[in-house]
Design a protein around this motif. Structure first.
Motif, PDB file in Angstrom:
ATOM      1  N   VAL A  36      -1.346  -6.981  91.845  1.00  0.00           N
ATOM      2  CA  VAL A  36      -0.955  -5.585  92.029  1.00  0.00           C
ATOM      3  C   VAL A  36      -1.622  -5.039  93.292  1.00  0.00           C
ATOM      4  O   VAL A  36      -0.981  -4.413  94.139  1.00  0.00           O
ATOM      5  CB  VAL A  36      -1.368  -4.734  90.810  1.00  0.00           C
ATOM      6  N   ASN A  44      -2.767  -6.668  95.853  1.00  0.00           N
ATOM      7  CA  ASN A  44      -2.221  -7.286  97.067  1.00  0.00           C
ATOM      8  C   ASN A  44      -0.893  -6.654  97.478  1.00  0.00           C
ATOM      9  O   ASN A  44      -0.656  -6.388  98.648  1.00  0.00           O
ATOM     10  CB  ASN A  44      -2.040  -8.791  96.858  1.00  0.00           C
ATOM     11  N   ILE A  45      -0.018  -6.433  96.512  1.00  0.00           N
ATOM     12  CA  ILE A  45       1.294  -5.887  96.853  1.00  0.00           C
ATOM     13  C   ILE A  45       1.165  -4.414  97.263  1.00  0.00           C
ATOM     14  O   ILE A  45       1.756  -3.965  98.238  1.00  0.00           O
ATOM     15  CB  ILE A  45       2.273  -6.040  95.666  1.00  0.00           C
ATOM     16  N   LEU A  46       0.332  -3.704  96.503  1.00  0.00           N
ATOM     17  CA  LEU A  46       0.132  -2.289  96.820  1.00  0.00           C
ATOM     18  C   LEU A  46      -0.411  -2.131  98.242  1.00  0.00           C
ATOM     19  O   LEU A  46       0.010  -1.244  98.991  1.00  0.00           O
ATOM     20  CB  LEU A  46      -0.855  -1.693  95.806  1.00  0.00           C
ATOM     21  N   GLY A  65       2.276  -2.323 100.878  1.00  0.00           N
ATOM     22  CA  GLY A  65       3.091  -1.113 100.932  1.00  0.00           C
ATOM     23  C   GLY A  65       2.338   0.065 101.536  1.00  0.00           C
ATOM     24  O   GLY A  65       2.835   0.750 102.435  1.00  0.00           O
ATOM     25  N   ILE A  66       1.125   0.275 101.070  1.00  0.00           N
ATOM     26  CA  ILE A  66       0.366   1.442 101.528  1.00  0.00           C
ATOM     27  C   ILE A  66       0.074   1.363 103.019  1.00  0.00           C
ATOM     28  O   ILE A  66       0.284   2.319 103.762  1.00  0.00           O
ATOM     29  CB  ILE A  66      -0.965   1.551 100.739  1.00  0.00           C
ATOM     30  N   GLY A 102       1.535  -0.416 105.351  1.00  0.00           N
ATOM     31  CA  GLY A 102       2.761  -0.343 106.151  1.00  0.00           C
ATOM     32  C   GLY A 102       3.255   1.093 106.240  1.00  0.00           C
ATOM     33  O   GLY A 102       3.607   1.589 107.312  1.00  0.00           O
ATOM     34  N   PHE A 103       3.242   1.770 105.116  1.00  0.00           N
ATOM     35  CA  PHE A 103       3.768   3.126 105.056  1.00  0.00           C
ATOM     36  C   PHE A 103       2.910   4.080 105.881  1.00  0.00           C
ATOM     37  O   PHE A 103       3.410   4.835 106.718  1.00  0.00           O
ATOM     38  CB  PHE A 103       3.819   3.577 103.599  1.00  0.00           C
ATOM     39  N   ASN A 156       0.710   3.358 108.174  1.00  0.00           N
ATOM     40  CA  ASN A 156       0.689   2.958 109.575  1.00  0.00           C
ATOM     41  C   ASN A 156       1.843   3.654 110.291  1.00  0.00           C
ATOM     42  O   ASN A 156       1.703   4.204 111.382  1.00  0.00           O
ATOM     43  CB  ASN A 156       0.828   1.442 109.671  1.00  0.00           C
ATOM     44  N   ARG A 157       3.015   3.667 109.639  1.00  0.00           N
ATOM     45  CA  ARG A 157       4.175   4.313 110.212  1.00  0.00           C
ATOM     46  C   ARG A 157       3.993   5.825 110.262  1.00  0.00           C
ATOM     47  O   ARG A 157       4.150   6.469 111.294  1.00  0.00           O
ATOM     48  CB  ARG A 157       5.390   3.969 109.354  1.00  0.00           C
ATOM     49  N   GLN A 158       3.591   6.386 109.118  1.00  0.00           N
ATOM     50  CA  GLN A 158       3.528   7.836 109.037  1.00  0.00           C
ATOM     51  C   GLN A 158       2.493   8.417 109.991  1.00  0.00           C
ATOM     52  O   GLN A 158       2.701   9.451 110.591  1.00  0.00           O
ATOM     53  CB  GLN A 158       3.217   8.282 107.606  1.00  0.00           C
ATOM     54  N   PRO A 210       0.532  -4.826 110.573  1.00  0.00           N
ATOM     55  CA  PRO A 210       0.909  -5.107 109.182  1.00  0.00           C
ATOM     56  C   PRO A 210       0.608  -6.569 108.861  1.00  0.00           C
ATOM     57  O   PRO A 210       0.808  -7.443 109.711  1.00  0.00           O
ATOM     58  CB  PRO A 210       2.410  -4.841 109.162  1.00  0.00           C
ATOM     59  N   LEU A 211       0.109  -6.801 107.674  1.00  0.00           N
ATOM     60  CA  LEU A 211      -0.185  -8.157 107.184  1.00  0.00           C
ATOM     61  C   LEU A 211      -1.193  -8.903 108.047  1.00  0.00           C
ATOM     62  O   LEU A 211      -1.213 -10.119 108.072  1.00  0.00           O
ATOM     63  CB  LEU A 211       1.099  -9.000 107.106  1.00  0.00           C
TER      64      LEU A 211
END
Ligand SMILES: Nc1ncnc2c1ncn2[C@@H]1O[C@H](COP(=O)(O)OP(=O)(O)OP(=O)(O)O)[C@@H](O)[C@H]1O
Ligand SMILES: Nc1ncnc2c1ncn2[C@@H]1O[C@H](COP(=O)(O)OP(=O)(O)OP(=O)(O)O)[C@@H](O)[C@H]1O
Ligand SMILES: [Mg+2]
Ligand SMILES: [Mg+2]
Lengths: 321, 377, 508, 354
Positions: D133, D135-137, D140-141, D143-144, D146-148, D262-263
């Motif tokens: 959980v 790792n996946i979270l 998402g967080i 990436g999101f 970073n963009r925002q 990212p990643l």
């Protein structure tokens, strides 16, 4: 950007430009973003309505392009060679929409599709020649993204050819970042830096970094060790300020103006089908201007002229054989 | 007492089955709802309009026949990969390696699909299609058999080993697609294989939509997996090993073999996800495709409570979200990463169902999922 | 005795503790005087351990009060109990195998110097305690290398190190040899002389009478009464415990032994750490007889049973089961050769707890007709089989589709016994078949075992309960340190003699 | 200590170095090659060492932590964000901004640790699922946001990519250390990682805290009966684990390169776990194992320099893809126990129920 007033692109007076990425993101601070900035310039200068879609999986290529085309966008920019086939197919399916395929070489001429391509090998050749003239140890290095991407290959091999052209016995270290997943090869600055430092430890005194963030990492490594660095794509004097004091030049590939120019031509109804070659070259020496001997500067101008008029050839294959 | 029980046994069983089905789905459904709400809050905090975003998501995934067709296209690999992970869970194994198995399966399917004609072998579609699909199944199975064998033989933990196998698959795939298997059409610059033969392709169901028979196949495979798990002795053995390996040994089950078989079937399903993508959709394998399917599959398996029917539903949900993301971004320019956040939140609330139970005051207790037993070795 | 007048240092009043479905302690009153040994006696599940866990702060009682030295106290964790001078030695030792004795002892009450653990100071203190109370332990030894008797000493030292003056010993003799038990009693006497008060729990009435100053008997969560050894005898105590006259004698006809169904020769087995714990033993079980294996836990019986049933590797020797070579064969083959097995740990080996009773009832034969045909399970046959067995073996359950984990221990055991006995077996290996069961279930299972014997099945019974061995067996083999030190006809055996043999005294 | 294990680790490192020396000596002097290899080894090993230490604390207390990857990624992002925020919005100097960035990275790690602790200790979620959980979270967080934060026009940075305040300086900046070969390259987190190896060894094996930590990882019930609060011990250790993973994350964006991708942790969290197991759950062992992985990466980079010098008989070494498999295959071999059995803490991965 909020969506409250969705433009009606079917109206002739509304000029709409959409952009589709391949697996990359719009904020990659490199390839996609430079192109997107060209689109944004069209928003500013031409009053275009602009919008983007980021692809997360290659199976969405056609769908994402169609999303713009179906909404009657005037111009659709598809970024990256991977979108090439989907773009050709879309151009045939939507003859009223103008397509710009960045880094997509066209084999046939479709009137509403322009492939925006760059002679990266020439830019690489120029900075390779510069490096060969400036090295004191006789060892130069290039830290690059994956050679599976033709543009990267052309930069890298152009660099090699340029250096050899000046000094046939020069030691050239060219390292491509092939050892990770494809989407990682341009976003692994840590690897770029580590690799650059490993080169510098072996007396390499000029580092060419080409490959998105991976290349930027190499520039930072050079800055840290105090050896000359050469950037790529844009004038990296402005994008990697940490490396300013060592940045000799950059091998430039002018995506933003290239994209903007094509959009402008589309707006003016002068859209060219087929291949559209953007500008390549090398960036100013900035802080290091005084360190570059006059004869080197002269030689560089000479080489650039020769490349442009065709009297000088890089002899680099367009893609990795 | 036995008498009383007999008379009342048949009827309550059906409604009991229904009720237990509803109970099983209650928590996952609320987990999805909660994740959407939290995701909406994140969107709003970031300055977006969650209602517009979700409207775009729904429009993009179910708003038209084509949207629905595309949702099934997305759901197809999810069903296979989700079944793969769920099947492993049933056998007490956590297969994080679906990603690598899928990629390896896709590469091998592509190799057979374009390679055989090059060697002069000309097969009719009735033979060639199954052969190509099976190539992927076998490749995925082999890829999972290695960590399975390491677990059965040495107790090496499958979580780490399947992750390592993912990286190995990625490297090997990169090597193959940039080298020996690269599409050497002079126009091609992409790291991808040549197109597979026409006779190796699975067709679409209707002419103008990408909705293909691979989706129907996925549903059939889901039924088959259900049958294997609950109706066969092999399934009984797998579930027994997954629940209590000591009792399985006592009962005469060869636990090592079952561990390997479970991994092989799990990997085969993931490999099939890859080979169906190649034969029914892309007609080739391309680098960079299928990133993140492995992790999505874990969420899908857990959301579907490791039951094939649940996996199908969860796959449709995830497929709809991924498919609808384009329209959502087109409408609102909200970054697609929000989909990953919502998916992670779903997984979070499904795994930590105590949170959901607490929020919604649910009392029905379900057995806790216990999958891992330390690192072994 | 002076104890009578000694001050009460601990008293528990009206302690009530409810577990889901079980009222484990129902308004229990209990007190302890300074320097006495107060024994707590009761059937399995009577609530003894629960009461002790309450006194030690591990459980919070639902109601009731505890007083120490007349002052009311509330324990929220063992820390509070320890601070009030209470120490507890649990039935299953609470020692960390990979730690040294000194580390185990100091854990939770560490001595440090400049932030560094002061092992030397602890070792010194341990040696002093050992000296004072005659508890010989080496502070630097790793606990996992020590025999259980010594581990128990470590537990006692651990309590004394925390300055316990109240020591709770929960079934301390269950795992000890009689010799070790005698040593323990010596220690207990020395402790009480020094003013330590002891709560003692045991099921062994003889030792209870020997060591206690007072005895409190519990039944189904309530205190039945308190007495002294002077006022009672074994029979009276047993009656108090169970609430009725206890006849644990099993009615059985003389055995009619036939051909051997199991012959074992020069059989050797290693434990998980690679130590040979069964050493070249040989014996036979014939059809129609019960061979009982007596011995104190930890003398190789568990490993013997596991190796015989295919769950553990055989190190040497030979096994013939039902005239077929069976050495080191996997469980599946042994089962098909006619082996039935009631395993020692029913929840670990015997059942898949989350599975339905119906599934558990065919756990070993799921792949055979009628339960499966061509690899497909036949639900009707599975259903019919479970309904039949549930009725025949009186398993108390609302339906065959209740998961086995929801049954009580006794009914879980019945499911296993029903499954094993319903197959065509020739040999039954029953390892601790009645452990943890109530008297009714024990009677039932004993009856079933004798019934099987009379039908011509050979039974190998392994049990730590001497009474069970004596009641069921036709012949008794005594195991000590991995060897069979004696085999004798049950009729000739008596408790004293068996006890001596189990403790290592050589036969004759 | 386990000399056999260390002997084996030393052997692998020497072997990996030797391959490069043998091939590269035709072009470069041997000391140059060794120094370069060593520098690469140490810098690659830094996040792995910290990640492995993170695993050691969590798992010694009985909580399996496969969320290290996600914890690193989250911290890398928020540490970077913090440094930029202090530098560009609050106008702090570069150095204080960087240090505050590290603090934020560690705090972000601690928060992720808290989440993992809550999931696995309070909610008793299967610990491997809990880690997944995270790792996946994290993907998402990061990436999101970073963009925002760094792209959208309406973010605090106004859509212009703000310039990062650089990276933590290397020791080479200290005058008299500047010319010491390997040392002058070292940066604060790399040094801290090594110091933490020794501190962790001390804490785990010499202090009260360590004894209790190991006790709750081996036999929580026993610890409970002597008055140790098992949940508390586990919570704190998992949070410490998060902090260490956070420091590893800071390495990526504040010490190695001043940018977030990212990643970007790219599986190092998982390799860290392998290093932890390889090192038998001890800090020193984990460090040694991390150096092995560092050497494997150094091998891969160096073989690319000397590609033309690789003899035809070893042509397999010319393929970076193939050489790149070394750490993964090594990990799998290690898990088979070929290199000597490792013993995990007895209660590792099991929720404690009273
Ligand atoms: N943690 C628990 N949760 C639920 N029920 C429990 C728990 N602990 C004990 N019980 C139940 O409470 C009752 C009393 O158990 P307790 O352990 O006190 O018995 P006991 O007298 O010590 O038995 P024994 O002689 O077997 O040691 C039993 O019915 C048992 O099943
Ligand atoms: N959570 C539980 N739910 C149901 N039954 C339980 C539970 N915990 C324990 N029991 C049952 O309660 C009984 C006593 O449990 P307990 O933990 O007290 O063991 P014990 O044998 O009495 O150990 P000790 O005497 O050392 O305390 C056992 O039969 C056990 O199966
Ligand atoms: Mg008890
Ligand atoms: Mg008990």
């Amino acid at each position: 950007t909020p969506t409250d007033s969705k433009p009606d692109c079917s109206k002739p007076e509304v000029f709409c430009v959409g952009l589709v990425t391949d697996v990359g993101k719009i904020d990659d601070k490199s390839f996609n973003q430079s192109t997107w900035e060209g689109v944004k310039q069209a928003e500013k200068d031409l009053g275009a309505k602009v919008q983007y879609i980021e692809t997360t999986d290659s199976k969405d290529y056609a769908k994402n392009i169609a999303t713009f085309a179906d909404a009657k966008y005037d111009v659709v920019v598809t970024v990256g060679f991977a979108l090439g086939e989907a773009t050709v197919a879309a151009a045939k399916k939507y003859p009223d929409v103008k397509f710009i395929g960045v880094d997509q070489t066209q084999s046939e001429t479709i009137p509403n599709l322009a492939g925006l391509i760059f002679p990266e090998d020439q830019a690489g050749f120029l900075v390779g020649a510069l490096a060969a003239q400036m090295t004191k140890t006789g060892k130069v290095g290039a830290v690059l993204g994956t050679d599976a991407v033709p543009a990267v290959w052309r930069f890298g091999e152009g660099f090699r050819a340029g250096a050899m052209y000046i000094k046939p016995d020069i030691e050239i270290n060219v390292v491509y970042h092939n050892d990770v997943g494809f989407d990682k090869t341009f976003s692994d600055p840590e690897w770029g830096k580590t690799t650059a430092i490993a080169m510098i430890d072996k007396q390499v005194d000029i580092i060419f970094g080409a490959g998105g963030k991976t290349g930027n990492g190499a520039l930072l490594g050079a800055a840290e060790k105090g050896v000359y660095a050469i950037g790529v794509d844009t004038d990296q004097y402005y994008t990697v300020p940490e490396a300013q004091k060592v940045l000799l030049s950059s091998a430039m590939k002018q995506l933003t103006p290239g994209t903007f120019d094509l959009i402008k031509l589309a707006k003016e109804g002068k859209f060219p089908g087929g291949n559209f070659t953007g500008k390549c070259g090398y960036a100013p020496y900035h802080d290091l201007d005084s360190k570059v001997p006059a004869e080197v500067k002269t030689k560089m101008e000479e080489l650039q002229k020769g490349l442009i008029d065709g009297s000088l050839q890089t002899n680099v294959a367009p893609v990795k054989p | 007492m036995a008498e009383k029980e007999k008379t009342s046994s048949s009827q309550p069983r059906i409604s009991g089955w229904l009720r237990s089905g509803l109970n099983t789905m209650l928590v996952p459904a609320l987990a999805v709802l909660t994740a959407m709400i939290v995701g909406g809050i994140v969107i709003a905090l970031a300055g977006g309009n969650p209602f517009a975003a979700y409207a775009g998501l729904i429009e993009g995934s179910f708003g038209s026949l084509n949207a629905i067709s595309e949702t099934t296209v997305w759901a197809t690999p999810y069903i296979f990969a989700g079944l793969a992970v769920a099947f492993g869970f049933k056998g007490g194994l956590f297969n994080i390696g679906a990603e690598g198995q899928l990629a390896f399966g896709a590469v091998m399917a592509a190799l057979v699909g374009y390679g055989l004609p090059l060697m002069g072998v000309d097969l009719p579609a009735v033979v060639f299609v199954p052969l190509t699909v099976v190539a992927g199944i076998i490749a995925g199975g082999i890829w999972a058999a290695i960590p399975g064998w390491l677990k059965a033989k040495f107790g090496g933990h499958e979580v780490i080993n399947t992750i390592m196998m993912n990286y190995i698959a990625l490297n090997i795939t990169s090597y193959l697609l940039n080298g020996p298997m690269k599409d050497n059409n002079p126009l091609n610059v992409v790291a991808r294989t040549p197109l597979i033969a026409e006779s190796a392709r699975i067709s679409t169901v209707f002419p103008d939509y990408r909705f293909h028979w691979g989706f129907i196949l996925a549903l059939l495979v889901a039924v088959l997996i259900w049958f294997i798990l609950w109706k066969t002795t092999l399934g009984f053995e797998i579930r027994t090993v997954g629940t209590n390996p000591d009792a399985a040994r006592y009962a005469g089950v060869n636990v090592s073999n079952i561990i390997i078989i479970t991994m092989v079937i799990s990997g085969a399903l993931a490999g099939m996800a890859g080979s169906i993508e190649v034969t029914a959709l892309n007609y080739r394998h391309e680098l960079g495709f299928a990133v993140g399917y492995g992790f999505d599959a874990i969420a899908i398996a857990l959301l579907g409570k490791n039951h094939p029917a649940g996996v199908v539903l969860a796959s449709l949900l995830f497929g709809a979200m991924r498919n609808g993301a384009t329209r959502m971004q087109f409408n609102t320019q909200i970054p697609v990463d929000i989909i990953s956040i919502i998916q992670a939140l779903i997984l979070l609330f499904v795994a930590a169902d105590a949170i959901v139970r607490y929020i919604y005051h649910i009392r029905i207790q379900q057995d806790r999922l216990v999958l891992t037993r330390g690192w072994g070795g | 005795m002076y104890i009578k007048d000694a001050p009460v240092i601990l008293s528990a009043e009206a302690i009530t503790k409810q577990f889901p479905g079980v009222l484990a302690n129902d308004k229990v009153n209990f007190d302890l005087r300074k320097g006495e040994v107060h024994t707590l006696l009761g059937e399995n599940g009577a609530g003894k351990s629960t009461l002790m866990n309450v006194l030690y702060g591990l459980y919070k009682p639902d109601s009731g009060h505890i007083h120490i030295d007349g002052k009311p106290v509330t324990f929220t964790s063992p820390k509070d109990a320890i601070a009030n001078g209470i120490g507890m030695v649990h039935q299953h030792f609470m020692l960390i195998p990979v730690f040294t004795v000194a580390e185990n002892i100091m854990l939770g009450s560490e001595t440090t110097r400049n932030g560094v653990l002061d092992i030397r100071a602890v070792s010194k203190q341990v040696r002093e305690l050992s000296h004072t109370y005659g508890l010989d332990v080496d502070p630097d030894a790793l606990v996992q290398d020590l025999p259980v008797g010594i581990q128990q000493r470590v537990e006692i030292v651990k309590a004394l190190y925390r300055k316990a003056n109240i020591l709770i010993l929960d079934e301390p003799t269950a795992v000890l040899t009689p010799q070790e038990a005698d040593d323990l009693f010596q220690i207990i006497r020395r402790l009480t002389e020094q003013g330590v008060s002891i709560v003692f729990i045991s099921h062994k009435l003889k030792e209870v009478l020997a060591i206690s100053d007072r005895v409190t008997v519990m039944r189904t969560g309530k205190v039945v009464g308190t007495t002294t050894p002077q006022e009672v005898n074994e029979a009276k105590l047993a009656a108090m415990m169970v609430g009725r006259e206890v006849i644990l004698k099993v009615d059985k006809k003389p055995a009619k032994p036939g051909e051997p169904v199991l012959s074992v020769s020069d059989f050797s087995v290693m434990d998980s750490r690679g130590v040979e714990v069964v050493k070249k033993i040989s014996f036979e079980v014939r059809s129609g007889e019960v061979l009982g294996i007596a011995g104190i836990q930890g003398n190789g019986q568990t490993e013997l049973a596991e190796a015989l049933t295919g769950l553990r590797k055989v190190h040497g020797g030979r096994v013939i089961l039902n005239d077929k070579e069976s050495t080191g064969r996997p469980p599946r083959q042994l089962i098909e050769n006619g082996l039935g097995h009631v395993p020692e740990d029913r929840q670990r080996h015997g059942l898949v707890l989350p599975f339905a009773i119906a599934d558990n009832m065919m756990l070993c034969t799921y792949y055979q007709e009628p339960f499966a045909q061509k690899g497909v399970l036949q639900n009707q046959a599975i259903d019919a089989n479970s309904r039949k067995l549930i009725e025949q073996f009186d398993v108390r359950t609302p339906s065959p589709y209740v998961s086995a984990g929801k049954l009580s221990g006794g009914n879980q055991q019945k499911v296993i016994v029903a499954r094993e006995l319903s197959r065509p077996i020739r040999l039954l290996v029953a390892n601790q078949p009645t452990r943890g069961l109530d008297v009714g279930s024990i009677e039932y299972i004993h009856h079933e075992i004798i019934d099987m014997r009379d039908k011509g099945i050979g039974v190998l019974l392994i049990s730590a309960e001497l009474d069970e061995i004596m009641a069921l067996s036709d012949r008794i083999a005594v195991m000590f340190r991995g060897e069979i030190v004696a085999t004798l006809p049950a009729a000739e055996a008596n408790r004293e003699q068996l006890g001596l043999l189990m403790a290592g005294a050589t036969h004759k | 200590m386990e000399w056999k294990r260390f002997g084996f680790i030393a052997f692998i490192i020497v072997a990996l170095f030797s391959i490069v020396v043998l091939i590269g000596q035709a072009r470069d002097p041997i000391p140059t090659i060794i120094i370069s290899m060593a520098a690469t080894t140490i810098s690659v090993a830094t996040p792995l060492t910290l990640g492995a230490l993170s695993g050691v604390f969590s798992e010694r207390a009985g909580v399996v932590n496969i969320g290290i990857e996600g914890m690193m990624l989250t911290s890398a992002f928020f540490g970077w964000f913090g440094a930029i925020y202090f530098n560009t919005i609050l106008k702090f100097e570069a150095m204080p901004s960087l240090i505050l960035g590290v603090v934020i990275a560690v705090l972000a790690g601690a928060l992720m640790g808290l989440l993992h602790a809550a999931l696995s200790i309070t909610f008793k979620v299967d610990q491997v699922i809990g880690g997944t959980v995270i790792n996946i979270l994290a993907i998402g967080i990061t990436g999101f946001f970073n963009r925002q934060l760094f792209f959208e026009k309406n973010s605090i940075f106004g859509g212009n990519v703000p310039h990062a305040p650089g990276t933590l300086p290397s020791v080479g900046q200290v005058p008299f250390l500047a010319n010491v070969p390997i040392l002058s390259n070292l940066q604060p987190i790399a040094i801290l990682a090594i110091v933490l190896v020794f501190i962790s060894t001390f804490v785990l094996f010499r202090t009260r805290w360590g004894l209790r930590t190991r006790a709750v990882g081996e036999h929580p019930r026993a610890a409970d009966t002597v008055g140790i609060n098992v949940s508390f011990m586990r919570y704190v250790n998992v949070i410490i684990s998060g902090c260490l993973a956070g420091l590893a994350g800071a390495y990526f964006t504040l010490e190695s390169v001043p940018s977030f991708e990212p990643l970007m942790t790219n599986g190092r969290g998982f390799i860290s776990l392998a290093a932890m197991i390889f090192g038998n759950w001890t800090p020193l062992g984990a460090w040694a194992a991390s150096l092995v992985f560092g050497a494997a990466q150094a091998l891969q980079i160096n073989l690319q320099f000397y590609r033309e010098l690789i003899p035809p008989s070893l042509s397999l070494l010319q393929y970076p893809y193939i050489v790149g498999l070394t750490p993964y295959i090594l990990t799998m071999l290690i898990l088979t126990g070929i290199i000597g059995r490792t013993v995990s803490p007895a209660a590792d991965g099991q929720p404690y129920e009273k």
